[in-house]
Design a protein around this motif. Structure first.
Motif, PDB file in Angstrom:
ATOM      1  N   ASN A   1       0.849  -1.201   0.000  1.00 53.94           N
ATOM      2  CA  ASN A   1       0.000   0.000   0.000  1.00 53.94           C
ATOM      3  C   ASN A   1       0.886   1.254   0.000  1.00 53.94           C
ATOM      4  O   ASN A   1       1.892   1.306   0.710  1.00 53.94           O
ATOM      5  CB  ASN A   1      -0.879   0.031   1.237  1.00 53.94           C
ATOM      6  CG  ASN A   1      -1.910  -1.087   1.232  1.00 53.94           C
ATOM      7  OD1 ASN A   1      -2.914  -1.002   0.561  1.00 53.94           O
ATOM      8  ND2 ASN A   1      -1.639  -2.151   1.978  1.00 53.94           N
ATOM      9  N   ALA A   2       0.483   2.219  -0.779  1.00 58.49           N
ATOM     10  CA  ALA A   2       1.222   3.491  -0.825  1.00 58.49           C
ATOM     11  C   ALA A   2       0.823   4.373   0.358  1.00 58.49           C
ATOM     12  O   ALA A   2      -0.294   4.291   0.859  1.00 58.49           O
ATOM     13  CB  ALA A   2       0.941   4.229  -2.126  1.00 58.49           C
ATOM     14  N   PRO A   3       1.740   5.212   0.841  1.00 59.25           N
ATOM     15  CA  PRO A   3       1.378   6.153   1.919  1.00 59.25           C
ATOM     16  C   PRO A   3       0.257   7.087   1.468  1.00 59.25           C
ATOM     17  O   PRO A   3       0.133   7.418   0.283  1.00 59.25           O
ATOM     18  CB  PRO A   3       2.674   6.936   2.161  1.00 59.25           C
ATOM     19  CG  PRO A   3       3.760   6.069   1.593  1.00 59.25           C
ATOM     20  CD  PRO A   3       3.141   5.346   0.426  1.00 59.25           C
ATOM     21  N   GLU A   4      -0.557   7.559   2.422  1.00 54.75           N
ATOM     22  CA  GLU A   4      -1.640   8.500   2.136  1.00 54.75           C
ATOM     23  C   GLU A   4      -1.530   9.681   3.111  1.00 54.75           C
ATOM     24  O   GLU A   4      -1.372   9.516   4.311  1.00 54.75           O
ATOM     25  CB  GLU A   4      -2.995   7.826   2.297  1.00 54.75           C
ATOM     26  CG  GLU A   4      -3.258   6.734   1.278  1.00 54.75           C
ATOM     27  CD  GLU A   4      -4.638   6.119   1.449  1.00 54.75           C
ATOM     28  OE1 GLU A   4      -5.371   6.619   2.349  1.00 54.75           O
ATOM     29  OE2 GLU A   4      -4.964   5.174   0.720  1.00 54.75           O
TER      30      GLU A   4
ATOM     31  N   VAL B   1       7.265   5.839   6.511  1.00 53.80           N
ATOM     32  CA  VAL B   1       7.066   6.906   5.509  1.00 53.80           C
ATOM     33  C   VAL B   1       8.256   7.870   5.532  1.00 53.80           C
ATOM     34  O   VAL B   1       8.714   8.290   6.592  1.00 53.80           O
ATOM     35  CB  VAL B   1       5.760   7.673   5.766  1.00 53.80           C
ATOM     36  CG1 VAL B   1       5.583   8.788   4.725  1.00 53.80           C
ATOM     37  CG2 VAL B   1       4.578   6.709   5.741  1.00 53.80           C
ATOM     38  N   ILE B   2       8.717   8.209   4.365  1.00 55.81           N
ATOM     39  CA  ILE B   2       9.782   9.210   4.191  1.00 55.81           C
ATOM     40  C   ILE B   2       9.231  10.331   3.319  1.00 55.81           C
ATOM     41  O   ILE B   2       8.619  10.076   2.266  1.00 55.81           O
ATOM     42  CB  ILE B   2      11.028   8.577   3.533  1.00 55.81           C
ATOM     43  CG1 ILE B   2      11.610   7.507   4.439  1.00 55.81           C
ATOM     44  CG2 ILE B   2      12.077   9.644   3.211  1.00 55.81           C
ATOM     45  CD1 ILE B   2      12.773   6.754   3.827  1.00 55.81           C
ATOM     46  N   TYR B   3       9.493  11.600   3.761  1.00 56.89           N
ATOM     47  CA  TYR B   3       8.953  12.773   3.057  1.00 56.89           C
ATOM     48  C   TYR B   3      10.055  13.454   2.245  1.00 56.89           C
ATOM     49  O   TYR B   3      11.228  13.494   2.656  1.00 56.89           O
ATOM     50  CB  TYR B   3       8.365  13.769   4.061  1.00 56.89           C
ATOM     51  CG  TYR B   3       7.265  13.174   4.916  1.00 56.89           C
ATOM     52  CD1 TYR B   3       5.941  13.233   4.493  1.00 56.89           C
ATOM     53  CD2 TYR B   3       7.560  12.580   6.131  1.00 56.89           C
ATOM     54  CE1 TYR B   3       4.935  12.684   5.274  1.00 56.89           C
ATOM     55  CE2 TYR B   3       6.570  12.032   6.918  1.00 56.89           C
ATOM     56  CZ  TYR B   3       5.249  12.092   6.482  1.00 56.89           C
ATOM     57  OH  TYR B   3       4.260  11.559   7.247  1.00 56.89           O
ATOM     58  N   SER B   4       9.656  14.018   1.130  1.00 51.74           N
ATOM     59  CA  SER B   4      10.616  14.745   0.275  1.00 51.74           C
ATOM     60  C   SER B   4       9.885  15.759  -0.579  1.00 51.74           C
ATOM     61  O   SER B   4       8.671  15.658  -0.792  1.00 51.74           O
ATOM     62  CB  SER B   4      11.406  13.778  -0.616  1.00 51.74           C
ATOM     63  OG  SER B   4      10.517  13.099  -1.495  1.00 51.74           O
ATOM     64  N   ILE B   5      10.659  16.805  -1.022  1.00 50.97           N
ATOM     65  CA  ILE B   5      10.121  17.798  -1.978  1.00 50.97           C
ATOM     66  C   ILE B   5      10.618  17.372  -3.344  1.00 50.97           C
ATOM     67  O   ILE B   5      11.830  17.375  -3.625  1.00 50.97           O
ATOM     68  CB  ILE B   5      10.593  19.213  -1.643  1.00 50.97           C
ATOM     69  CG1 ILE B   5      10.188  19.600  -0.213  1.00 50.97           C
ATOM     70  CG2 ILE B   5      10.034  20.222  -2.634  1.00 50.97           C
ATOM     71  CD1 ILE B   5      10.757  20.927   0.245  1.00 50.97           C
ATOM     72  N   THR B   6       9.714  17.034  -4.211  1.00 50.72           N
ATOM     73  CA  THR B   6      10.108  16.478  -5.512  1.00 50.72           C
ATOM     74  C   THR B   6      10.023  17.472  -6.658  1.00 50.72           C
ATOM     75  O   THR B   6      10.539  17.187  -7.744  1.00 50.72           O
ATOM     76  CB  THR B   6       9.238  15.251  -5.838  1.00 50.72           C
ATOM     77  OG1 THR B   6       7.852  15.645  -5.778  1.00 50.72           O
ATOM     78  CG2 THR B   6       9.500  14.137  -4.845  1.00 50.72           C
TER      79      THR B   6
ATOM     80  N   ASN C   1       9.178   2.554   2.726  1.00 53.86           N
ATOM     81  CA  ASN C   1      10.463   1.864   2.612  1.00 53.86           C
ATOM     82  C   ASN C   1      10.328   0.453   2.042  1.00 53.86           C
ATOM     83  O   ASN C   1      11.242  -0.369   2.176  1.00 53.86           O
ATOM     84  CB  ASN C   1      11.153   1.790   3.978  1.00 53.86           C
ATOM     85  CG  ASN C   1      11.814   3.110   4.332  1.00 53.86           C
ATOM     86  OD1 ASN C   1      12.283   3.814   3.453  1.00 53.86           O
ATOM     87  ND2 ASN C   1      11.845   3.418   5.627  1.00 53.86           N
ATOM     88  N   GLY C   2       9.185   0.198   1.403  1.00 52.11           N
ATOM     89  CA  GLY C   2       8.984  -1.118   0.811  1.00 52.11           C
ATOM     90  C   GLY C   2       9.826  -1.321  -0.427  1.00 52.11           C
ATOM     91  O   GLY C   2      10.528  -0.431  -0.895  1.00 52.11           O
ATOM     92  N   ASN C   3       9.718  -2.500  -0.985  1.00 59.42           N
ATOM     93  CA  ASN C   3      10.472  -2.838  -2.183  1.00 59.42           C
ATOM     94  C   ASN C   3       9.542  -3.550  -3.152  1.00 59.42           C
ATOM     95  O   ASN C   3       9.122  -4.680  -2.905  1.00 59.42           O
ATOM     96  CB  ASN C   3      11.656  -3.743  -1.840  1.00 59.42           C
ATOM     97  CG  ASN C   3      12.576  -3.960  -3.035  1.00 59.42           C
ATOM     98  OD1 ASN C   3      12.485  -3.240  -4.015  1.00 59.42           O
ATOM     99  ND2 ASN C   3      13.438  -4.965  -2.928  1.00 59.42           N
ATOM    100  N   PRO C   4       9.165  -2.871  -4.224  1.00 52.19           N
ATOM    101  CA  PRO C   4       9.604  -1.503  -4.618  1.00 52.19           C
ATOM    102  C   PRO C   4       8.931  -0.437  -3.761  1.00 52.19           C
ATOM    103  O   PRO C   4       7.869  -0.634  -3.214  1.00 52.19           O
ATOM    104  CB  PRO C   4       9.163  -1.431  -6.072  1.00 52.19           C
ATOM    105  CG  PRO C   4       7.966  -2.304  -6.135  1.00 52.19           C
ATOM    106  CD  PRO C   4       8.208  -3.465  -5.201  1.00 52.19           C
TER     107      PRO C   4
END
Length: 876
Positions: A452-455, A491-496, A536-539
Motif C-alpha cells: 500500500n502506498a502512503p496516504e 514513511v519518508i517525506y521529500s520535496i520532488t 520503505n517497501g520494495n519496490p
C-alpha cells in the motif's frame, strides 16, 4: 600839514606868527591790490556760503577817498558773491564744473571819492577733485567660459571699471569678494581674471563670482559686479560600463544576426567627449556589436546541447570595450556572459530498456509498481517529461503518473488469471511549440505479495509566510500513513518539484517543512511544491500532493534619498507659501510599505517658529513665514521620508539635510545708536586747523555688504561752525568760538550704500551743549543718582527722575555718555529734556555681559544771559 613861521620887519622892528597850512586831500590815488592776479583752489563739493578768498586793496588817499568797496566785475553764472566792505568772496552756488577746471573771477576795488577811482584784480580758482564718484563697471554683469584644463595663473577674461575722479581718487583696484570660497580664481591689478587653482568641470561647471572695484580715495569708494563663469568640458574622464559584468541570453537554433542584448556605459564628460563607441574582442567569431548603440547580435546558429557538451557550460564569455570620441580617446572593458537558452530539439531517452518488475497479486489498488526514468538534454519545459501507457493495459490494471513516471496498480490483480503484463509506455516532453517523444516496454510479473502506498492525512494545501521569517523556522508538518506493516509502512517525506533555489527543506522522518533560505517578496512572491511521501517497501511506493506557499511582503526596505547635497538660495522677503525645492525618496516595497510621505522633523536654528512646510505627498518645500536675513541667514532643514506600513510601529524612514541660504535685500534703514547730545569741548589758544572732534555719530545697518555700509551728512545746523565726516561720522568744530550759544541744534542724516534706487536713510537730531567753567550752574539734588530696571522691559520704561534747581530760568537735561564695564556703549537710555525722567531707549538684556551702566547727564539753564551748566552721574 605844513607849519610856517612868518616874520614881518620894519626897520629894526619885526613881528612873527605861526601859519599852519593844511593840505587837503585830492582823490588822486586809486586802490591798489598787492598782486594783479591770484590763483587759489576750491573743492568741487564745497558748500554754498563757504569763504573762498579775501581780496585786499590799499588806497593812499585819506578820508572818504581811501574808503574801499569791493564788487565782482566778472562773475560767470553768478557763481560767487563778495562782501562789499570786507572783500571776502563766498561761494554763491554749488560747483558744477569738472575737476581741474579754472574759474575766472574779476574783483573791482573802488574808492569813495566824488570821482571814484578803481582797480581790478583777477582770481583764478582751480576746482579741486574730491572722491565723490564710485568706480563703475562698463557692464552690469559679465559672463564667460573657459576650458577646465586652463593652466593655473593664466589670464582668461578682462574686467573694466572707470572712475570719473582724478588721481588716487580715480585709481582702481580689483578683488574677488564673493562666490570664490574654493579660491579657484583671482584677479590681477589690471582687471584680468586668472585661474588660481586647477578646475574640474565634473566637480563644478558653473561659478557665480562677485568682483569689487575700489578706488584709492579717502574715503574709499567701491562697486561690485556679478561674473558668471562656465567651465567647458575636456576629455578627462574615461567611459565606464554600467555593470561589472553583462549577462544576456539567446535561444538556441536562432538564425544569424539575432539580437542578444545591449551594452550600456556612461561618461562624466559631455559632447563629443561623451560619445561612446562599442566593440568586441577580435578573438571571437560568434558575435558582432553595433558600435553606436551597443547592440550585440549573433554571427551563426548556436546549439545549447553541443555547447554544454564541449565546454561544460551553457554560456559564452566575451570581452567588450567602450571608447569615447574625445582626444585623446579613453576606454573601458567589461566581461559579457551570453547564455544559450533551450529549444525543444531533443526527445526524452529512457535510461533502461526494456523494464522488468514483479508485483504481489495481493497488492492493493494504487500500489507503486515501477518508476520510469528518462533524460532529456533540453531545459525547462522542454526537458520536463510526461508519461502515458499506450499498450498492454487494455483492462486498465495499471496507471502511470504522467509527471513522475510512477506506474501504480489501478485495479486488483489475479496472478492465476494473468501472471504477466507487457506495457508500452510513451514519454513525451512538455515543449510549448512542439513535443518530442520516445517509447519503451515494461514487463510486469505478478507475485503473491501485497503493498500500500502512503496516504496524506492533513487537509492544508496552502500557507502564507512573511518574507522576514527567519531561516530554519518550522512552517507546517505533513502527515501520511501507510496501511502496510514493518518497513513497508515507514514513511519518508521529500520535496520532488517546485523548490526553486532550494528555498525549503522537509525533514524526511517527521514531515516538518522548514524555511531553508531567506525569502524575498520583491524577487518571488509564490511557490508551488510537490510534497512526496514514500514508504520503505520494495519496490518503494509514494504519494505526491501539490502544496502552495504565498510570500507576504514585509516592510524591509526604508525609503532612500539621492546622495547629492540639497542646497537652495532664496531672497529674503519672498511671499509666504513660495515653493523653493522638491525632495524625493524611493522605496522598493509594495503597496503601503512602499508609499512615502514627507515631513520636516527639525529646523536649525530652532526658534519655536516653523519657517518652512512640506507637502507630505509631493515633497515640495515652501515658506510658511516671512524670511528675514537679518534674523536668520541660513536654515538647515531635516526632511524625513516615512513609508506607510501598518502597524505604525513597523514603519521605516530616512532623513535628508536641506540647506537654505538667504540672500540679502536692502530692507533695513540705518539706525542711530550714538548719543543725541554732546558737550562742546574747551578750546585753547592753539586751535587745530583740522577741527576739534566733539563726538562720533554712529548708525548701525543690519543689512550686509554695501546695503549695510553707512555714510553721514549734516542735514541742517550751523555748517560754518560744525563739520561732519562722511565716512567716520566724526562731528568736528571748524573754528574756535569765544562766546558760544548755550545749545546748538543739528540734524544729521545716515544713508546706506545700496544701489541708488534702493538706498534708505534716517535722520536724527543732535544737541551740542556749551559748558560754563566759571559760573555755577544748576544744583543737582544729589552728587550722583542710582536706579535699577528689569531686563527685557520695553523701550521707554521709566527708571528714575534726575532733578536740578536754579534760582531763575528753566532747566533742561541731556544724556551725553553711557558706559558699561568701563567701555562706552550705545545710547541705551533717554532722558526727558524738561522733566528729567530717565528711561530705557531699547530693550536691555542682562546676560549680554554688562549689568551695570554709568550715565552722564548734563543740566543747562535756558533763558538767562550767560551759560550755566552742571553734570552728574547716574548708576543703573
Amino acid at each position: 600839514m605844513y607849519s610856517l613861521t612868518v616874520v614881518a620887519r620894519v626897520g629894526l622892528s619885526y613881528g612873527k606868527t605861526m601859519v599852519n597850512i593844511v593840505v587837503q586831500d585830492l582823490n588822486d590815488n586809486k586802490p591798489v591790490f598787492l598782486r594783479d592776479k591770484e590763483g587759489i583752489t576750491l573743492s568741487e563739493n564745497a558748500a554754498v556760503g563757504q569763504e573762498v578768498y579775501l581780496a585786499r586793496a590799499r588806497d593812499l588817499d585819506a578820508g572818504i577817498n581811501s574808503r574801499v568797496t569791493y564788487s565782482l566785475s566778472y562773475n560767470p553764472d553768478d557763481q560767487f558773491r563778495i562782501s562789499e566792505a570786507t572783500g571776502v568772496i563766498y561761494l554763491n552756488r554749488p560747483v558744477h564744473a569738472d575737476p581741474n577746471t579754472v574759474l575766472h573771477v574779476e574783483v573791482t576795488a573802488t574808492d569813495g571819492g566824488e570821482s571814484p577811482l578803481s582797480s581790478r584784480h583777477s582770481v583764478m580758482i582751480t576746482i579741486e577733485d574730491v572722491n565723490d564718484h564710485t568706480p563703475v563697471f562698463d557692464h552690469t554683469s559679465y559672463e564667460t567660459s573657459l576650458l577646465e584644463s586652463t593652466p593655473v595663473n593664466q589670464r582668461f577674461f578682462a574686467l573694466a571699471a572707470s572712475d570719473a575722479d582724478l588721481g588716487a581718487n580715480g585709481r582702481i583696484s580689483y578683488a574677488v569678494t564673493e562666490g570664490n570660497g574654493e579660491e579657484k580664481f583671482g584677479v590681477f591689478p589690471d582687471g584680468f581674471l586668472y585661474v588660481r587653482k586647477p578646475l574640474d568641470r565634473e566637480d563644478k561647471d558653473y561659478y557665480s563670482l562677485t568682483v569689487t572695484a575700489s578706488d584709492s580715495g579717502n574715503p574709499l569708494r567701491s562697486s561690485v559686479v556679478p561674473v558668471v563663469i562656465h567651465v567647458i568640458d575636456e576629455n578627462d574622464n574615461s567611459p565606464v560600463f554600467t555593470n561589472n559584468t553583462f549577462t544576456f541570453s539567446i535561444r538556441e537554433n536562432e538564425p544569424p544576426d539575432s539580437f542578444v542584448g545591449k551594452l550600456t556605459a556612461t561618461d562624466r564628460d559631455i559632447g563629443r567627449n561623451a560619445e561612446l563607441i562599442f566593440s568586441l574582442s577580435s578573438l571571437q567569431n560568434d558575435f558582432a556589436i553595433d558600435p553606436k548603440n551597443g547592440f550585440i547580435k549573433t554571427l551563426h546558429v548556436f546549439d545549447r546541447e553541443e555547447l554544454v557538451q564541449s565546454t561544460g557550460q551553457n554560456f559564452m564569455t566575451l570581452e567588450a570595450a567602450v571608447t569615447d570620441n574625445g582626444s585623446p580617446r579613453l576606454r573601458d572593458k567589461v566581461k559579457v556572459n551570453v547564455y544559450v537558452t533551450d529549444v525543444n530539439d531533443n526527445p526524452p531517452k529512457f535510461l533502461r530498456a526494456p523494464y522488468r518488475v514483479q508485483i504481489s497479486e495481493g497488492s492493493s489498488v494504487g500500489t507503486q509498481v515501477l518508476r520510469l526514468y528518462t533524460s532529456d538534454a533540453d531545459e525547462g519545459l522542454n526537458g520536463d517529461v510526461f508519461y502515458s501507457i499506450v499498450g498492454g493495459n487494455d483492462d486498465g490494471r495499471f496507471d502511470i503518473d504522467d509527471a513522475t513516471g510512477q506506474i501504480t496498480l489501478a485495479r486488483s490483480l489475479d496472478r492465476e488469471t494473468y501472471s504477466k503484463y507487457l506495457l508500452t509506455v510513451v514519454a513525451h516532453d512538455a515543449g510549448l511549440t512542439k513535443q518530442l517523444s520516445s517509447s519503451t516496454t515494461v514487463s510486469v510479473d505478478v507475485l503473491d505479495e501485497n503493498d500500500n502506498a502512503p496516504e496524506f492525512t492533513q487537509t492544508d494545501t496552502k500557507i502564507s509566510v512573511s518574507e522576514t521569517t527567519p531561516v530554519n523556522t518550522e512552517l507546517i508538518q505533513f502527515r501520511a500513513t501507510d496501511a502496510d506493516l514493518g518497513v513497508n509502512s515507514e514513511v519518508i517525506y521529500s520535496i520532488t518539484a517546485g523548490n526553486r533555489k532550494d528555498t525549503f527543506h522537509v525533514d524526511a522522518m517527521t514531515g516538518v517543512l522548514y524555511l531553508h533560505k531567506p525569502l524575498d517578496y520583491e524577487e518571488l512572491s509564490a511557490y508551488q511544491l510537490n510534497i512526496t511521501a514514500s514508504d520503505n517497501g520494495n519496490p518503494r511506493l509514494s504519494t505526491t500532493i501539490l502544496f502552495a506557499i504565498a510570500v507576504q511582503d514585509a516592510n524591509d526596505n526604508p525609503p532612500s534619498f539621492p546622495s547629492t547635497a540639497i542646497v537652495r538660495q532664496i531672497r529674503e522677503g519672498i511671499p509666504v507659501h513660495t515653493p523653493i525645492v522638491t525632495v524625493t525618496a524611493d522605496d522598493p516595497d509594495s503597496s503601503l510599505n512602499g508609499k512615502v510621505t514627507y515631513a520636516i522633523s527639525y529646523q536649525d536654528p530652532e526658534d519655536n517658529k516653523r519657517h518652512f512646510g512640506i507637502n507630505p505627498i509631493t515633497g515640495v518645500i515652501h515658506t510658511l513665514l516671512p524670511i528675514d536675513r537679518e534674523t536668520i541667514d541660513t536654515f538647515r532643514l531635516t526632511v524625513v521620508a516615512t513609508d506607510q506600513a501598518e502597524p505604525v510601529s513597523s514603519r521605516l524612514s530616512a532623513d535628508k539635510l536641506v540647506t537654505v541660504i538667504v540672500e540679502d535685500v536692502n530692507d533695513n534703514a540705518p539706525i542711530f545708536v550714538s548719543m543725541n547730545a554732546a558737550v562742546l569741548p574747551k578750546i585753547d589758544s592753539k586751535f587745530d586747523k583740522g577741527g576739534v572732534t566733539i563726538m562720533t555719530v554712529f548708525a548701525r545697518d543690519l543689512d550686509s555688504a554695501t546695503n549695510g555700509l553707512v555714510t553721514y551728512e549734516l542735514a541742517s545746523g550751523n555748517n560754518e561752525l560744525f563739520r561732519l565726516d562722511q565716512s567716520t561720522g566724526a562731528l568736528k568744530l571748524r573754528k574756535s568760538v569765544s562766546n558760544p550759544e548755550p545749545t546748538y541744534r543739528l540734524s544729521v542724516k545716515a544713508t546706506d550704500e545700496a544701489v541708488q534706487s534702493e538706498r534708505k536713510s534716517t535722520e536724527a537730531y543732535l544737541t551740542v551743549i556749551a559748558t560754563n567753567h566759571v559760573d555755577v550752574g544748576p544744583k543737582f539734588e544729589s552728587d550722583s543718582f542710582t536706579g535699577s530696571v528689569y531686563e527685557n522691559e520695553p523701550p521707554g520704561t521709566s527708571i528714575l527722575t534726575v532733578s536740578a534747581k536754579y534760582h531763575s530760568g528753566e532747566v533742561e537735561y541731556y544724556v551725553t555718555n553711557v558706559t558699561g564695564g568701563g567701555v562706552q556703549v550705545d545710547r541705551l537710555f533717554d532722558i526727558d529734556t524738561k522733566l528729567g525722567v530717565l528711561s530705557t531707549a531699547t530693550e536691555l538684556d542682562r546676560e549680554f555681559g554688562v549689568d551695570t551702566f554709568e550715565i552722564e547727564v548734563y543740566a543747562i539753564v535756558t533763558g538767562v544771559g550767560t551759560l550755566k551748566t552742571s553734570k552728574t552721574k547716574v548708576g543703573i
